[in-house]
Design a protein around this motif. Sequence first.
Motif, PDB file in Angstrom:
ATOM      1  N   LEU A 129      44.803  42.441  88.085  1.00  0.00           N
ATOM      2  CA  LEU A 129      44.160  41.445  87.240  1.00  0.00           C
ATOM      3  C   LEU A 129      43.211  42.089  86.243  1.00  0.00           C
ATOM      4  O   LEU A 129      42.527  41.387  85.494  1.00  0.00           O
ATOM      5  CB  LEU A 129      43.374  40.448  88.106  1.00  0.00           C
ATOM      6  CG  LEU A 129      44.209  39.504  88.977  1.00  0.00           C
ATOM      7  CD1 LEU A 129      43.318  38.547  89.713  1.00  0.00           C
ATOM      8  CD2 LEU A 129      45.225  38.754  88.145  1.00  0.00           C
ATOM      9  N   ASN A 130      43.140  43.405  86.244  1.00  0.00           N
ATOM     10  CA  ASN A 130      42.229  44.130  85.360  1.00  0.00           C
ATOM     11  C   ASN A 130      42.986  44.786  84.214  1.00  0.00           C
ATOM     12  O   ASN A 130      44.177  45.080  84.328  1.00  0.00           O
ATOM     13  CB  ASN A 130      41.497  45.221  86.136  1.00  0.00           C
ATOM     14  CG  ASN A 130      40.630  44.628  87.222  1.00  0.00           C
ATOM     15  OD1 ASN A 130      39.878  43.702  86.984  1.00  0.00           O
ATOM     16  ND2 ASN A 130      40.762  45.152  88.424  1.00  0.00           N
ATOM     17  N   PRO A 131      42.293  45.044  83.116  1.00  0.00           N
ATOM     18  CA  PRO A 131      42.908  45.884  82.076  1.00  0.00           C
ATOM     19  C   PRO A 131      43.270  47.235  82.679  1.00  0.00           C
ATOM     20  O   PRO A 131      42.460  47.838  83.381  1.00  0.00           O
ATOM     21  CB  PRO A 131      41.788  46.033  81.030  1.00  0.00           C
ATOM     22  CG  PRO A 131      40.902  44.857  81.264  1.00  0.00           C
ATOM     23  CD  PRO A 131      40.942  44.613  82.738  1.00  0.00           C
ATOM     24  N   ILE A 132      44.474  47.683  82.451  1.00  0.00           N
ATOM     25  CA  ILE A 132      44.901  48.957  83.027  1.00  0.00           C
ATOM     26  C   ILE A 132      44.305  50.107  82.228  1.00  0.00           C
ATOM     27  O   ILE A 132      44.091  49.995  81.024  1.00  0.00           O
ATOM     28  CB  ILE A 132      46.443  49.074  83.082  1.00  0.00           C
ATOM     29  CG1 ILE A 132      47.076  48.618  81.783  1.00  0.00           C
ATOM     30  CG2 ILE A 132      47.011  48.332  84.248  1.00  0.00           C
ATOM     31  CD1 ILE A 132      48.572  48.629  81.792  1.00  0.00           C
ATOM     32  N   TYR A 133      44.038  51.204  82.923  1.00  0.00           N
ATOM     33  CA  TYR A 133      43.453  52.377  82.288  1.00  0.00           C
ATOM     34  C   TYR A 133      44.327  52.822  81.121  1.00  0.00           C
ATOM     35  O   TYR A 133      45.547  52.872  81.236  1.00  0.00           O
ATOM     36  CB  TYR A 133      43.335  53.502  83.323  1.00  0.00           C
ATOM     37  CG  TYR A 133      42.772  54.791  82.772  1.00  0.00           C
ATOM     38  CD1 TYR A 133      41.507  54.821  82.204  1.00  0.00           C
ATOM     39  CD2 TYR A 133      43.500  55.972  82.828  1.00  0.00           C
ATOM     40  CE1 TYR A 133      40.984  55.997  81.700  1.00  0.00           C
ATOM     41  CE2 TYR A 133      42.989  57.150  82.331  1.00  0.00           C
ATOM     42  CZ  TYR A 133      41.725  57.160  81.768  1.00  0.00           C
ATOM     43  OH  TYR A 133      41.210  58.329  81.266  1.00  0.00           O
ATOM     44  N   ARG A 134      43.702  53.104  79.979  1.00  0.00           N
ATOM     45  CA  ARG A 134      44.444  53.488  78.773  1.00  0.00           C
ATOM     46  C   ARG A 134      45.417  54.617  79.068  1.00  0.00           C
ATOM     47  O   ARG A 134      45.027  55.713  79.441  1.00  0.00           O
ATOM     48  CB  ARG A 134      43.455  53.903  77.687  1.00  0.00           C
ATOM     49  CG  ARG A 134      44.107  54.108  76.329  1.00  0.00           C
ATOM     50  CD  ARG A 134      43.079  54.508  75.305  1.00  0.00           C
ATOM     51  NE  ARG A 134      42.485  55.793  75.625  1.00  0.00           N
ATOM     52  CZ  ARG A 134      42.182  56.732  74.728  1.00  0.00           C
ATOM     53  NH1 ARG A 134      42.437  56.523  73.470  1.00  0.00           N
ATOM     54  NH2 ARG A 134      41.618  57.854  75.087  1.00  0.00           N
ATOM     55  N   GLN A 135      46.685  54.374  78.876  1.00  0.00           N
ATOM     56  CA  GLN A 135      47.729  55.322  79.269  1.00  0.00           C
ATOM     57  C   GLN A 135      48.156  56.176  78.078  1.00  0.00           C
ATOM     58  O   GLN A 135      49.180  55.917  77.442  1.00  0.00           O
ATOM     59  CB  GLN A 135      48.920  54.560  79.853  1.00  0.00           C
ATOM     60  CG  GLN A 135      48.536  53.765  81.090  1.00  0.00           C
ATOM     61  CD  GLN A 135      49.705  52.989  81.634  1.00  0.00           C
ATOM     62  OE1 GLN A 135      50.726  53.572  81.983  1.00  0.00           O
ATOM     63  NE2 GLN A 135      49.586  51.687  81.708  1.00  0.00           N
ATOM     64  N   VAL A 136      47.344  57.173  77.797  1.00  0.00           N
ATOM     65  CA  VAL A 136      47.624  58.119  76.719  1.00  0.00           C
ATOM     66  C   VAL A 136      47.628  59.519  77.312  1.00  0.00           C
ATOM     67  O   VAL A 136      46.660  59.911  77.972  1.00  0.00           O
ATOM     68  CB  VAL A 136      46.560  58.025  75.605  1.00  0.00           C
ATOM     69  CG1 VAL A 136      46.859  59.021  74.492  1.00  0.00           C
ATOM     70  CG2 VAL A 136      46.478  56.606  75.065  1.00  0.00           C
ATOM     71  N   PRO A 137      48.699  60.300  77.120  1.00  0.00           N
ATOM     72  CA  PRO A 137      48.724  61.667  77.665  1.00  0.00           C
ATOM     73  C   PRO A 137      47.537  62.489  77.185  1.00  0.00           C
ATOM     74  O   PRO A 137      47.103  62.375  76.028  1.00  0.00           O
ATOM     75  CB  PRO A 137      50.042  62.241  77.128  1.00  0.00           C
ATOM     76  CG  PRO A 137      50.900  61.052  76.874  1.00  0.00           C
ATOM     77  CD  PRO A 137      49.956  59.960  76.447  1.00  0.00           C
ATOM     78  N   ARG A 138      47.023  63.318  78.076  1.00  0.00           N
ATOM     79  CA  ARG A 138      45.881  64.185  77.752  1.00  0.00           C
ATOM     80  C   ARG A 138      46.180  65.043  76.526  1.00  0.00           C
ATOM     81  O   ARG A 138      45.311  65.255  75.672  1.00  0.00           O
ATOM     82  CB  ARG A 138      45.594  65.073  78.973  1.00  0.00           C
ATOM     83  CG  ARG A 138      44.382  65.961  78.870  1.00  0.00           C
ATOM     84  CD  ARG A 138      44.033  66.511  80.249  1.00  0.00           C
ATOM     85  NE  ARG A 138      45.169  67.129  80.915  1.00  0.00           N
ATOM     86  CZ  ARG A 138      45.420  68.437  80.919  1.00  0.00           C
ATOM     87  NH1 ARG A 138      44.613  69.252  80.292  1.00  0.00           N
ATOM     88  NH2 ARG A 138      46.457  68.934  81.557  1.00  0.00           N
ATOM     89  N   LEU A 139      47.395  65.540  76.420  1.00  0.00           N
ATOM     90  CA  LEU A 139      47.773  66.392  75.294  1.00  0.00           C
ATOM     91  C   LEU A 139      47.666  65.642  73.973  1.00  0.00           C
ATOM     92  O   LEU A 139      47.114  66.157  72.989  1.00  0.00           O
ATOM     93  CB  LEU A 139      49.197  66.915  75.488  1.00  0.00           C
ATOM     94  CG  LEU A 139      49.746  67.863  74.409  1.00  0.00           C
ATOM     95  CD1 LEU A 139      50.697  68.887  75.036  1.00  0.00           C
ATOM     96  CD2 LEU A 139      50.480  67.111  73.311  1.00  0.00           C
ATOM     97  N   GLU A 166      50.334  76.297  78.590  1.00  0.00           N
ATOM     98  CA  GLU A 166      49.109  75.939  79.312  1.00  0.00           C
ATOM     99  C   GLU A 166      49.100  74.451  79.664  1.00  0.00           C
ATOM    100  O   GLU A 166      48.772  74.074  80.792  1.00  0.00           O
ATOM    101  CB  GLU A 166      47.882  76.295  78.457  1.00  0.00           C
ATOM    102  CG  GLU A 166      47.638  77.797  78.369  1.00  0.00           C
ATOM    103  CD  GLU A 166      46.485  78.133  77.432  1.00  0.00           C
ATOM    104  OE1 GLU A 166      45.995  77.214  76.723  1.00  0.00           O
ATOM    105  OE2 GLU A 166      46.072  79.312  77.402  1.00  0.00           O
ATOM    106  N   PHE A 167      49.470  73.615  78.722  1.00  0.00           N
ATOM    107  CA  PHE A 167      49.553  72.182  79.015  1.00  0.00           C
ATOM    108  C   PHE A 167      50.639  71.908  80.055  1.00  0.00           C
ATOM    109  O   PHE A 167      50.476  71.051  80.925  1.00  0.00           O
ATOM    110  CB  PHE A 167      49.837  71.386  77.740  1.00  0.00           C
ATOM    111  CG  PHE A 167      48.608  71.005  76.968  1.00  0.00           C
ATOM    112  CD1 PHE A 167      47.773  69.987  77.409  1.00  0.00           C
ATOM    113  CD2 PHE A 167      48.290  71.664  75.783  1.00  0.00           C
ATOM    114  CE1 PHE A 167      46.634  69.642  76.692  1.00  0.00           C
ATOM    115  CE2 PHE A 167      47.153  71.308  75.058  1.00  0.00           C
ATOM    116  CZ  PHE A 167      46.320  70.298  75.511  1.00  0.00           C
TER     117      PHE A 167
END
Length: 485
Positions: free
Chosen positions: A222-232, A266-267
């Motif tokens: 029921l919450n906004p989901i954590y912003r799903q953007v790759p770290r790279l 490295e990534f």
Amino acid sequence: MGDPAFREKPQLHYAGDFTWNSMSGRSVRLRSVPIQSLSELERARLQEVAFYQLQQDCDLSCQITIPKDGQKRKKSLRKKLDSLGKEKNKDREFIPQAFGMPLSQVIANDRAYKLKQDLQRDEQKDASDFVASLLPFGSKRQNKELSSSNSSLSSTSETPNESTSPNTPEPAPRARRRGAMSVDSITDLDDNQSRLLEALQLSLPAEAQSKKEKARDKKLSLNPIYRQVPRLVDSCCQHLEKHGLQTVGIFRVGSSKKRVRQLREEFDRGVDVSLEEEHSVHDVAALLKEFLRDMPDPLLTRELYTAFINTLLLEPEEQLGALQLLIYLLPPCNCDTLHRLLQFLSIVARHANDNVSKDGQEVTGNKMTSLNLATIFGPNLLHKQKSSDKEFSVQSSARAEESTAIIAVVQKMIENYETLFMVPPDLQNEVLVSLLQTDPDVVDYLLRRKASQSSTSSVPPAAATGQACPHCPAGVFTPGHGGTS
């Protein structure tokens, strides 16, 4: 006393004009909001609402399907995270963590790495706390002799205590989520009568195996989901925003293949790469392009390739609305990553032309207009399949026509990205009406959160009343035209 459900339903209803009355009697008027502020459950229902509207109102002359999450897997992402955490790298072959991986898996790898970092910080904190607990006993015996060493030890033990809350497992995810109200489990709610709420927990990206709608909804938060953007992607965008906006021909000038390969490795190994000023902007730009190019499924997905292209067949005033609905169909990880990328490209385009700074100095533009950027990024974001050189030569004329269309679509996205990721009141209303049929208490919780968010921000009149701007396509609210940005 009567049926409890009978007592609840009259208190929660839609009053018209995008206004709802909650169970507590509070009136909530819907306003245009960013898609990232919606809960995971709302975003799943928004996909269905957008799918229906595209079929009913937009003649794109092609079959439209809701894209899947990109990973054909039996394990859920949560189980995947658990298994990744338990594996030992010693006896395991090197597995790429970023390049050539499905987007949702890249994000899962990023989270697994962050989880590992958090555990290591917790272990260090526990060790320092243990040392701190022993200090009083030693100081009682030899106050004078150990005063200097005690002060140095106590200072090190106090440091982690100051940041205890960010390092604890529970509050950290909650603090990163959007929204004024947050529910990780049913115990956080005032009203726990719903069958749905029994299983609603903080979840990872929604799995697209939804044969039974109710079974799927029970897994969604029921919450906004954590912003799903790759770290790279986020790291590259941040670096280029900070150091590359005045670089002429950014994304066009060649880079060092050796340095780019080193960054890539490295990534891929999950190293916590920190892009600093000494890193060449051309190397970082090439790295970002490589990541998007090597994705197994393009960011705008193969399922929606024809639909995105065919938006150009619509009347100009209808094109933006159709693009907006198609973006709603994307999996959340694709949608969030696309938003971050378009936000960055829009900033680059705003620095394309030469200008004069506040202190009268001439500032050279980077020459990368929205058209130039769309020409470079379009083929990586939107394509059917990766083809060989032979196929390219055989179908060159057809591909040239498609390439022009791809560039036009991506250019329109760059120039209108703020509008495209807003959700107008009428679509939010459709989502709530859909949820009201099965779980009125869920709707009541969502309305309470929306009311809490509205009370902490000013709402322009047009957005508050749900009246569309006369200068914008139906259902679209453009920043500056009475909508919210």
